[in-house]
Write a protein that holds these residues in place. Structure first.
Motif, short mmCIF file in Angstrom:
data_model
loop_
_atom_site.label_atom_id
_atom_site.label_comp_id
_atom_site.label_asym_id
_atom_site.label_seq_id
_atom_site.Cartn_x
_atom_site.Cartn_y
_atom_site.Cartn_z
N THR A 49 1.20 -1.11 -0.29
CA THR A 49 -0.17 0.42 0.24
C THR A 49 0.85 0.93 -0.13
O THR A 49 2.22 1.58 0.76
CB THR A 49 -0.54 0.07 0.91
OG1 THR A 49 0.20 -0.07 2.42
CG2 THR A 49 -1.92 -1.12 1.19
N ASP A 75 -11.20 -0.97 -2.70
CA ASP A 75 -10.29 -1.97 -1.77
C ASP A 75 -9.30 -2.64 -3.00
O ASP A 75 -9.64 -2.52 -3.97
CB ASP A 75 -10.61 -2.66 -0.50
CG ASP A 75 -11.65 -3.70 -1.55
OD1 ASP A 75 -11.22 -4.58 -1.88
OD2 ASP A 75 -12.98 -3.90 -0.43
N GLN A 151 -4.51 2.67 -5.81
CA GLN A 151 -6.21 1.85 -6.44
C GLN A 151 -6.01 2.26 -7.97
O GLN A 151 -7.32 2.14 -8.16
CB GLN A 151 -6.88 1.46 -5.65
CG GLN A 151 -7.37 1.10 -4.50
CD GLN A 151 -6.56 -0.71 -3.92
OE1 GLN A 151 -6.37 -0.59 -4.44
NE2 GLN A 151 -5.96 0.17 -2.31
#
Length: 265
Positions: A49, A75, A151
């Motif tokens: 991340t 997500d 993302q």
């Protein structure tokens, strides 16, 4: 008994998994364990991340007021299952960009996205962004607010740059991890970006990392391509990379300048 591989000398020329040796009909234990470790690192990179808070602070030092952006993938699991959602702005991010509503065009928009290796972005995005902003300043180009995307996939940069009215966009993104390169960053460049463009409209400088293409040369290569795009008013397969090859430093991997189906998009 372990038999030495007669081609072992090739390992000094490439990080590729060659000349691993053998024990009977199998790989030596050390080679098998090395493969498993590299495979685990590649999987970890896909699920890594962004260090969003730190990156926003660092980018703010380079160019004021960076903008955090999200794609429609809410997500990581959805991002991996639905690549199409990673190419589109979330409704909230679209609203954010609309509220900025600049009346004049920018010469350059720089987008930083996690892609398939946020690890690469956490490690290498800042020096490349810094260098590109410095080059743009030297060229008297106006630079849109820096955008940090979670993302995100390559094509999201087209929508962002179009919203910010930029003539050129650079998307720095984590590339699909390999067994010898879990932290490779790519740069995708487009002239007159807009939603709906496809791969042939983009150029790419890939494998930006210490064991691939150096930050300094990546900045040089990207600046060259951007300058040619602006001068010739085109990008992608129509733009040939005629940068003198003698300036290319020794690297472990080649430079790729046209996007292929194996990229994060």
């Amino acid at each position: 008994m372990h038999d030495d591989d007669p081609w072992a000398f090739l390992k000094t020329h490439t990080p590729a998994r060659i000349a691993q040796g053998r024990t009977g009909r199998s790989l030596p234990t050390s080679a098998l364990l090395s493969f498993q470790l590299d495979h685990a690192r590649a999987r970890d990179a896909v699920h890594s991340t962004l260090d969003t808070a730190l990156l926003l602070n660092q980018l703010n030092e380079v160019h004021p007021s960076p903008v955090p952006i999200n794609s429609e993938a809410v997500d990581r699991q959805l991002y991996l299952k639905r690549p199409d959602l990673g190419r589109k702005l979330s409704e909230a991010s679209h609203t954010t960009l609309q509220q900025l509503a600049y009346h004049s065009r920018f010469d350059l928009c720089i987008v930083v996205a996690d892609g398939l290796s946020a690890l690469a972005i956490n490690r290498y995005a800042l020096p490349v962004v810094t260098g590109l902003v410095e080059q743009a300043t030297t060229l008297n180009w106006s630079v849109a607010p820096l955008c940090l995307v979670e993302q995100g996939r390559v094509a999201i940069g087209d929508e962002i740059a179009h919203s910010l009215k930029a003539d050129l966009v650079v998307v720095l993104i984590g590339e699909r991890p390999g067994l010898s390169s879990p932290d490779s960053m790519g740069a995708y460049l487009t002239y007159r970006p807009r939603p709906g463009l496809t791969d042939e409209s983009r150029n790419c400088v890939s494998n930006i990392r210490p064991n691939g293409l150096s930050h300094a040369f990546a900045i040089q290569k990207i600046t060259y391509l951007l300058t040619e795009m602006k001068r010739r008013q085109l990008s992608g397969v129509l733009l040939k990379d005629d940068m003198p090859t003698y300036t290319l430093p020794h690297t472990s991997s080649p430079v790729v300048t046209v996007q292929s189906p194996e990229t994060p998009d």
